[in-house]
Write an enzyme that holds these catalytic residues in place. Structure first.
Site, PDB file in Angstrom:
ATOM      1  N   ASN A 111      -2.104   2.645   5.337  1.00 40.54           N
ATOM      2  CA  ASN A 111      -1.165   1.576   5.006  1.00 40.54           C
ATOM      3  C   ASN A 111      -0.841   0.859   6.308  1.00 40.54           C
ATOM      4  OD1 ASN A 111       1.011   0.000   4.221  1.00 40.54           O
ATOM      5  ND2 ASN A 111       2.462   1.699   4.227  1.00 40.54           N
ATOM      6  N   GLY A 112      -1.075  -0.460   6.350  1.00 39.74           N
ATOM      7  CA  GLY A 112      -0.819  -1.230   7.572  1.00 39.74           C
ATOM      8  C   GLY A 112      -2.000  -2.130   7.869  1.00 39.74           C
TER       9      GLY A 112
ATOM     10  N   LYS B  77       5.907  -4.832  -3.413  1.00 41.91           N
ATOM     11  CA  LYS B  77       7.211  -4.611  -2.802  1.00 41.91           C
ATOM     12  C   LYS B  77       7.006  -4.038  -1.402  1.00 41.91           C
ATOM     13  CE  LYS B  77      11.585  -3.601  -4.946  1.00 41.91           C
ATOM     14  NZ  LYS B  77      11.878  -4.965  -5.357  1.00 41.91           N
TER      15      LYS B  77
ATOM     16  N   GLU C 167      17.398 -19.045  -5.068  1.00 42.39           N
ATOM     17  CA  GLU C 167      16.995 -17.711  -5.507  1.00 42.39           C
ATOM     18  C   GLU C 167      16.430 -17.753  -6.932  1.00 42.39           C
ATOM     19  OE1 GLU C 167      16.199 -15.006  -4.490  1.00 42.39           O
ATOM     20  OE2 GLU C 167      16.455 -13.597  -6.142  1.00 42.39           O
TER      21      GLU C 167
ATOM     22  N   HIS D 246      16.454 -37.969  -3.065  1.00 40.89           N
ATOM     23  CA  HIS D 246      15.772 -38.267  -1.804  1.00 40.89           C
ATOM     24  C   HIS D 246      14.288 -37.898  -1.867  1.00 40.89           C
ATOM     25  CE1 HIS D 246      19.505 -39.395   0.083  1.00 40.89           C
ATOM     26  NE2 HIS D 246      20.045 -38.269  -0.341  1.00 40.89           N
TER      27      HIS D 246
ATOM     28  N   ARG E  98       4.223  -0.686  -4.574  1.00 42.09           N
ATOM     29  CA  ARG E  98       3.851  -1.077  -3.211  1.00 42.09           C
ATOM     30  C   ARG E  98       2.505  -1.789  -3.134  1.00 42.09           C
ATOM     31  NH1 ARG E  98       6.961   1.950   0.516  1.00 42.09           N
ATOM     32  NH2 ARG E  98       5.513   1.402   2.175  1.00 42.09           N
TER      33      ARG E  98
ATOM     34  N   TRP F  92      -2.701  -2.878  -1.689  1.00 47.28           N
ATOM     35  CA  TRP F  92      -2.408  -4.314  -1.718  1.00 47.28           C
ATOM     36  C   TRP F  92      -3.347  -4.906  -0.674  1.00 47.28           C
ATOM     37  CZ3 TRP F  92      -0.550  -7.981   1.810  1.00 47.28           C
ATOM     38  CH2 TRP F  92      -0.134  -9.181   1.242  1.00 47.28           C
TER      39      TRP F  92
ATOM     40  N   GLU G  94       7.868 -16.337  -9.136  1.00 44.98           N
ATOM     41  CA  GLU G  94       7.102 -15.112  -8.843  1.00 44.98           C
ATOM     42  C   GLU G  94       6.762 -14.314 -10.094  1.00 44.98           C
ATOM     43  OE1 GLU G  94      10.813 -12.606  -6.980  1.00 44.98           O
ATOM     44  OE2 GLU G  94       8.831 -11.931  -6.477  1.00 44.98           O
TER      45      GLU G  94
ATOM     46  N   LYS H 198      12.730 -16.456  -8.171  1.00 44.58           N
ATOM     47  CA  LYS H 198      12.562 -15.457  -9.236  1.00 44.58           C
ATOM     48  C   LYS H 198      11.631 -15.987 -10.315  1.00 44.58           C
ATOM     49  CE  LYS H 198      13.731 -12.819  -7.911  1.00 44.58           C
ATOM     50  NZ  LYS H 198      14.186 -12.080  -6.808  1.00 44.58           N
TER      51      LYS H 198
ATOM     52  N   CYS I 236       0.834  -1.192   0.000  1.00 48.97           N
ATOM     53  CA  CYS I 236       0.000   0.000   0.000  1.00 48.97           C
ATOM     54  C   CYS I 236       0.878   1.254   0.000  1.00 48.97           C
ATOM     55  CB  CYS I 236      -0.951   0.097   1.192  1.00 48.97           C
ATOM     56  SG  CYS I 236      -2.147  -1.231   1.247  1.00 48.97           S
TER      57      CYS I 236
HETATM   58  C1  F6R Z   1      11.527 -11.559  -4.327  1.00 46.45           C
HETATM   59  C2  F6R Z   1      11.347 -10.418  -3.451  1.00 46.45           C
HETATM   60  C3  F6R Z   1      10.938 -10.677  -2.041  1.00 46.45           C
HETATM   61  C4  F6R Z   1      11.767  -9.773  -1.103  1.00 46.45           C
HETATM   62  C5  F6R Z   1      11.269  -9.941   0.351  1.00 46.45           C
HETATM   63  C6  F6R Z   1      12.113  -9.132   1.305  1.00 46.45           C
HETATM   64  O1  F6R Z   1      11.949 -11.156  -5.596  1.00 46.45           O
HETATM   65  O2  F6R Z   1      11.512  -9.302  -3.848  1.00 46.45           O
HETATM   66  O3  F6R Z   1      11.095 -12.004  -1.705  1.00 46.45           O
HETATM   67  O4  F6R Z   1      13.097 -10.128  -1.219  1.00 46.45           O
HETATM   68  O5  F6R Z   1       9.935  -9.533   0.440  1.00 46.45           O
HETATM   69  O6  F6R Z   1      12.089  -7.778   0.979  1.00 46.45           O
HETATM   70  P1  F6R Z   1      13.153  -6.787   1.555  1.00 46.45           P
HETATM   71  O7  F6R Z   1      14.478  -7.146   0.956  1.00 46.45           O
HETATM   72  O8  F6R Z   1      12.693  -5.438   1.131  1.00 46.45           O
HETATM   73  O9  F6R Z   1      13.168  -6.954   3.038  1.00 46.45           O
END
Ligand code: F6R
Length: 588
Positions: free
Chosen positions: A96-97, A583, A459, A482, A27, A72, A466, A463, A2
């Site tokens: 936001n929250g 994000k 990782e 396993h 966000r 969000w 998502e 990627k 948000c």
């Molecule tokens: C994946 C991604 C998320 C962030 C996670 C932590 O591509 O972006 O998994 O890595 O939400 O976010 P930060 O680094 O901002 O604490």
């Protein structure tokens, strides 16, 4: 998670808030809304979907004061009605929250005759303000906050005040001023185009802002001043034909991030950091998602460099089951945004238990920097794509330097050489597209590797899943036999990362086990001998630049970021705004 924007000034508020919301869309982007205030009346538009959906209504919204929100969803689906702002009589609110006790408060307010329109937790804020308001706006805000539990950043309009109120409790708010007025927002990009200076509101701050004044109350009553600093106008290249998405643009910034992180590290690393790490009985890394995956690599690097026990823990687990620490322990919180609620909470708990807290973050004014004893900057610049790419690379660079203290000059030179390889690799289309085509035609994709390659596999899998929505998993190659082998068939792709000569033979065994079960294999390797041996036997093989094993994660991770990006595009997804995600995960 948000984004909020508020404005009071001389210009039309609707357009200014709209441009701010566009910048905050990373966000949250399931719905958006704006309310402006003009001659004591509200003009509101709110719609499910992207911020763009508001653009056609702005012309009808008069007023030079207003608030806006990009959402969000937590409580209540993404719909027009659940979009913010929420209004009740004289009040309009964006939030936001999470208001944790909203249900009990709502029951009480309904009994007192209030009618709720949405399923959100946020709407109770507007109703409480209305309930408590007797002509004193700040008093109503104070009483409202006192009734709530949870976390919030709020921007509030009241029909009696030609301005807005901004409140910070657990969720970030910055305030800014420019030639044409005052702003409040969840993050700086929202105001960077119009504001010259900003300050970060502290926990519990309530700001009363009009076009001519800005008063901040630290505990709701005590007037305080906060320091304004210049807004850095970051030069970001626009998207273009050769770079149609932020994800690609940010992958192409990996090299720049390594170089910038190397440049800033010397300034940040002083103040006894090496001594702390050298003497630490324990080094605990905490993070979520990609940041946690970077912590896995950091664990290997720091284990080799320091005597203390090193562990990497997922922040959302650590906050309920924190590892034991002492005053001699060092906790390293890894977070691009510096706002992730789980990471901030876990770090806070471990600091309270006595540990020295280091923040490795890309966001210098974030929550984590305010509680950390030391901040090590990841110099990736603003990361707009929801999927983390360049910030992961920057975190890795930072950990290499940390692991090479006190004299990191040699590692720094190595990193700068790797940056050159990373830069060239970012231009690849052929190899990444080839593997992306295999991914998009597969039911599932497994990423496997041994040692440091296993961390990259984890990782790479995150990627891919998502941004493409293809099922994926990543883990140590030895684990395949396993259990997971049961899933291998001709519709499943395994991407095998082989960058460490000492482990190559064993990783090749995994390739054989998959091929014998008719699974598809793509090999990603820095080793020419492995490439030559496997190239004709697997569906795709990508020979990466021959960098040393301890640095190979920079090139293998970037190669697989490109694969994820191209897979998303082939699958018709928006790589910059994957569904259901946002994000800066500021809720727990
Ligand atoms: C994946 C991604 C998320 C962030 C996670 C932590 O591509 O972006 O998994 O890595 O939400 O976010 P930060 O680094 O901002 O604490």
């Amino acid at each position: 998670m948000c984004g909020i924007v508020a404005y009071a000034g001389d210009e039309r508020a609707a357009e200014i808030i709209y441009s701010g919301l566009e910048k905050l869309e990373y966000r949250g982007y399931d719905s958006a809304g704006i309310t402006t205030l003009c001659d004591g009346s509200f003009y509101t538009v709110k719609r499910s979907g992207r911020v763009l959906g508001l653009s056609q209504y702005l012309g009808n919204m008069c007023g030079s004061t207003g608030i806006g929100h990009t959402r969000w969803a937590t409580h209540g689906e993404a719909s027009d009605i659940n979009a913010h702002p929420h209004c009740c009589n004289r009040f309009a609110v964006v939030h936001n929250g999470i208001i944790e006790n909203y249900s009990a408060v709502k029951v009480e307010l309904v009994a007192r005759g209030h009618t709720f329109l949405s399923q959100t937790d946020s709407e109770v804020v507007a109703h409480l303000l209305d309930e408590y308001y007797d002509g004193n706006l700040i008093a109503a805000v104070n009483k409202t906050c006192a009734r709530l539990t949870g976390c919030w950043a709020l921007a509030i309009l009241c029909k009696d005040y030609e301005g807005f109120v901004a409140v910070r409790r657990g969720s970030p708010v910055i305030m800014a001023r420019g030639a044409d007025g005052y702003f409040a927002a969840s993050d700086i990009p929202a105001v960077a185009a119009c504001a010259e200076e900003y300050c970060v509101l502290e926990e519990g701050d309530i700001a009363l802002i009009s076009r001519s004044e800005c008063k901040i109350f630290s505990d709701g009553t005590t007037s305080v001043s906060r320091t304004f600093v210049p807004v850095e106008k970051e030069q970001t290249d626009g998207l273009g034909e050769d770079c149609p998405h932020y994800m690609l643009r940010e992958i192409r910034s990996n090299a720049r991030t390594i170089r910038a992180t190397c440049e800033k590290f010397p300034l940040a690393a002083g103040g006894g950091l090496y001594e702390r790490l050298r003497r630490a009985d324990k080094i605990v890394l905490v993070g979520c998602g990609t940041a946690y995956n970077a912590a896995l690599s950091a664990k290997r690097l720091l284990c080799g460099a320091y005597d203390g026990f090193v562990e990497a823990v997922i922040a959302s687990e650590a906050r309920y089951n924190p590892p034991a620490v002492t005053k001699n322990s060092v906790v390293i919180a890894v977070s691009q945004s510096g706002e992730t609620a789980d990471t901030v909470r876990a770090a806070g708990i471990l600091k309270e238990a006595g540990a020295y807290l280091v923040a490795v973050t890309n966001t210098g004014y974030s929550v984590i920097t305010r509680i950390a004893d030391k901040v090590l900057p990841v110099c990736a610049g603003v990361e707009i794509c929801v999927a983390a790419t360049k910030s992961y690379t920057g975190q890795l660079a930072c950990f290499h330097l940390m692991a090479s203290l006190p004299d990191y000059s040699c590692r720094r030179r190595e990193l700068l050489r790797v940056a050159d390889e990373v830069e060239k690799l970012a231009c690849d289309e052929l190899n990444s597209l080839r593997i992306a085509q295999l991914c998009v035609s597969s039911r599932a994709v497994f990423f496997i590797g041994r040692g440091g390659d296993a961390d990259v596999a984890t990782e790479a899998s995150l990627k891919l899943k998502e941004v493409s929505y293809i099922f994926s998993d990543g883990y140590p190659a030895g684990e395949l036999k396993h259990g997971t082998l049961a899933l291998i068939d001709e519709d499943v792709l395994s991407v095998v990362i082989i960058c460490d000569q000492s482990l190559a033979e064993k990783s090749k065994n995994a390739v054989e086990q998959i091929l014998s079960r008719r699974g598809k294999v793509a090999v990603v390797t820095t080793l020419k001998s492995v490439y030559d041996e496997l190239e004709s036997r697997v569906s795709a093989a990508w020979l990466l630049p021959p960098v040393p094993a301890h640095l190979s994660h920079f090139v293998s991770a970037e190669a697989l970021q490109l694969v994820a990006y191209r897979t998303a595009v082939l699958a018709g997804r928006d790589p910059d705004k994957p569904r259901n995600l946002a994000k800066s995960v500021t809720v727990e």
